[in-house]
Every structure is written in C-alpha cells, then in structure tokens.
Design a protein around this motif. Structure first.
Motif, short mmCIF file in Angstrom:
data_model
loop_
_atom_site.label_atom_id
_atom_site.label_comp_id
_atom_site.label_asym_id
_atom_site.label_seq_id
_atom_site.Cartn_x
_atom_site.Cartn_y
_atom_site.Cartn_z
N SER A 145 43.02 43.73 31.75
CA SER A 145 42.91 43.54 33.19
C SER A 145 44.10 44.21 33.86
O SER A 145 45.24 43.94 33.51
N THR A 146 43.84 45.08 34.84
CA THR A 146 44.93 45.79 35.48
C THR A 146 45.03 45.54 36.98
O THR A 146 45.95 46.00 37.60
N SER A 147 44.05 44.85 37.55
CA SER A 147 44.13 44.53 38.97
C SER A 147 43.27 43.31 39.25
O SER A 147 42.47 42.90 38.42
N SER A 148 43.42 42.78 40.44
CA SER A 148 42.62 41.62 40.82
C SER A 148 41.17 42.00 41.09
O SER A 148 40.31 41.14 41.14
N MET A 149 40.87 43.30 41.22
CA MET A 149 39.51 43.75 41.50
C MET A 149 38.74 44.19 40.27
O MET A 149 37.53 44.16 40.27
N ASP A 154 42.41 55.97 50.03
CA ASP A 154 43.56 55.80 49.14
C ASP A 154 43.89 57.08 48.38
O ASP A 154 44.71 57.09 47.49
N LYS A 155 43.22 58.18 48.74
CA LYS A 155 43.43 59.43 48.00
C LYS A 155 44.84 59.96 48.20
O LYS A 155 45.53 59.59 49.14
N PRO A 193 28.39 61.70 50.18
CA PRO A 193 28.96 60.71 51.11
C PRO A 193 30.35 60.29 50.66
O PRO A 193 30.67 60.30 49.47
N ARG A 194 31.16 59.92 51.65
CA ARG A 194 32.56 59.53 51.40
C ARG A 194 32.78 58.12 51.93
O ARG A 194 32.38 57.80 53.04
N PHE A 195 33.44 57.30 51.12
CA PHE A 195 33.70 55.92 51.50
C PHE A 195 35.20 55.65 51.45
O PHE A 195 35.86 55.95 50.46
N LEU A 196 35.73 55.10 52.54
CA LEU A 196 37.16 54.84 52.64
C LEU A 196 37.61 53.77 51.66
O LEU A 196 38.66 53.87 51.06
N GLY A 197 36.82 52.71 51.53
CA GLY A 197 37.15 51.59 50.66
C GLY A 197 36.22 50.43 50.98
O GLY A 197 35.28 50.58 51.75
N PHE A 198 36.46 49.28 50.38
CA PHE A 198 35.64 48.11 50.64
C PHE A 198 35.82 47.66 52.08
O PHE A 198 36.93 47.71 52.63
N ARG A 199 34.74 47.22 52.70
CA ARG A 199 34.77 46.82 54.11
C ARG A 199 35.84 45.77 54.38
O ARG A 199 36.59 45.87 55.33
N ASP A 200 35.96 44.76 53.54
CA ASP A 200 36.95 43.71 53.75
C ASP A 200 38.15 43.84 52.81
O ASP A 200 38.87 42.88 52.57
N SER A 255 28.40 42.33 45.68
CA SER A 255 28.09 43.39 46.65
C SER A 255 29.30 44.31 46.80
O SER A 255 30.43 43.91 46.60
N PHE A 256 29.01 45.52 47.17
CA PHE A 256 30.06 46.53 47.33
C PHE A 256 29.90 47.23 48.66
O PHE A 256 29.67 48.41 48.73
N GLU A 257 30.00 46.45 49.73
CA GLU A 257 29.87 47.04 51.05
C GLU A 257 31.13 47.84 51.34
O GLU A 257 32.23 47.32 51.32
N MET A 258 30.95 49.12 51.60
CA MET A 258 32.08 50.00 51.81
C MET A 258 32.02 50.60 53.21
O MET A 258 30.96 50.70 53.80
N VAL A 259 33.16 51.03 53.71
CA VAL A 259 33.25 51.70 55.00
C VAL A 259 33.06 53.19 54.75
O VAL A 259 33.77 53.79 53.96
#
Length: 138
Positions: free
Chosen positions: A38-42, A97-98, A110-117, A125-129
């Motif tokens: 495990s390397t992160s909380s996500m 985060d690039k 398509p490009r996604f900035l990150g998770f919405r929240d 779910s993986f709702e992304m912006v």
C-alpha cells in the motif's frame, strides 16, 4: 494514461505518465504470488520483488478491478500474439497533477484533472473533473 505524481515517480527513471489496462481482479494472478504494497490512501500498488518496478495497482474504492501496467503485460500470452481490442489508451487521468514541463500529446483522448472531490467514491465510483483546452468542465 495516468499523469499523477505517484505513477510518474514509480518508474525508474521517472516518466511523464504510465499506461494501465484494467482487468477483473479475480481473473488476474501473479506467478509467483506477489503481495501488494500500500503506497497511498487511494490505492494499493504491487511492485516486482526483484527489480522493484510497479506492476499493478488497485483503487481502494474499486477492488473488483486491477490496473496492470501495460508495459508489463506478457504480450506473448495473447491469442495468436495479437493485441486484443480495447487495449489502446482511452483517456488521460490526473492531468491536474502532471509535471508542469510535460506537454500533453494532441491525441484527441479525453483529459481528466482528477477526482471530483479529491478522492474516489466509497461506492467504487470514479467521478472525475474533465478538462478541455486547459479549462475545467463540471
């Protein structure tokens, strides 16, 4: 293609992004068996015990799928040695985060900035912006 700092720094030498392919977790196994780290909380990531390179990851909110680093897939195991349909990149994720010096390719994906929240949903779910031309789309 993931542009987050965790993925970029998981490669040696660091790279601008990593490309993953998702598989149903129950259909995937490593031989010999490799315990995840495990390397992160996500997410939980699995590294090669010999070379220490990233092999796969699971989002903690989506344990049903394992995302395998595309460059680590044994392509000789594909039927007829031919890449299956659906193995092409389909989106850029975590472009918010690039690396600031990275220029995203003009590939039409398509490009996604990150998770919405800021994190995946607890229901998997993986709702992304989404991002268009450097602008946010809600």
């Amino acid at each position: 293609m993931c542009h987050c700092s965790h993925c970029r720094e998981s490669s040696s030498p660091p790279v601008p992004f990593l490309t993953f392919t998702a598989f149903p977790s129950p259909s995937l196994s490593f031989t010999p068996s490799i315990p995840p780290t495990s390397t992160s909380s996500m997410a939980t990531r699995t590294y090669c015990p010999s070379c220490k390179e990233l092999l796969a990851m699971n989002y903690n909110a989506d344990p049903a799928r394992t995302h395998v680093l595309a460059s680590k897939i044994d392509k000789a195991s594909w039927p007829g040695g031919v890449e299956p349909e659906g193995m092409r990149p389909c989106k850029h994720i975590f472009v918010g985060d690039k690396d600031p010096d990275e220029q995203l390719p003009d590939d039409g994906l398509p490009r996604f900035l990150g998770f919405r929240d800021g994190k995946p949903g607890t229901d998997g779910s993986f709702e992304m912006v989404k991002q268009y031309d450097g602008e946010r789309e809600e």
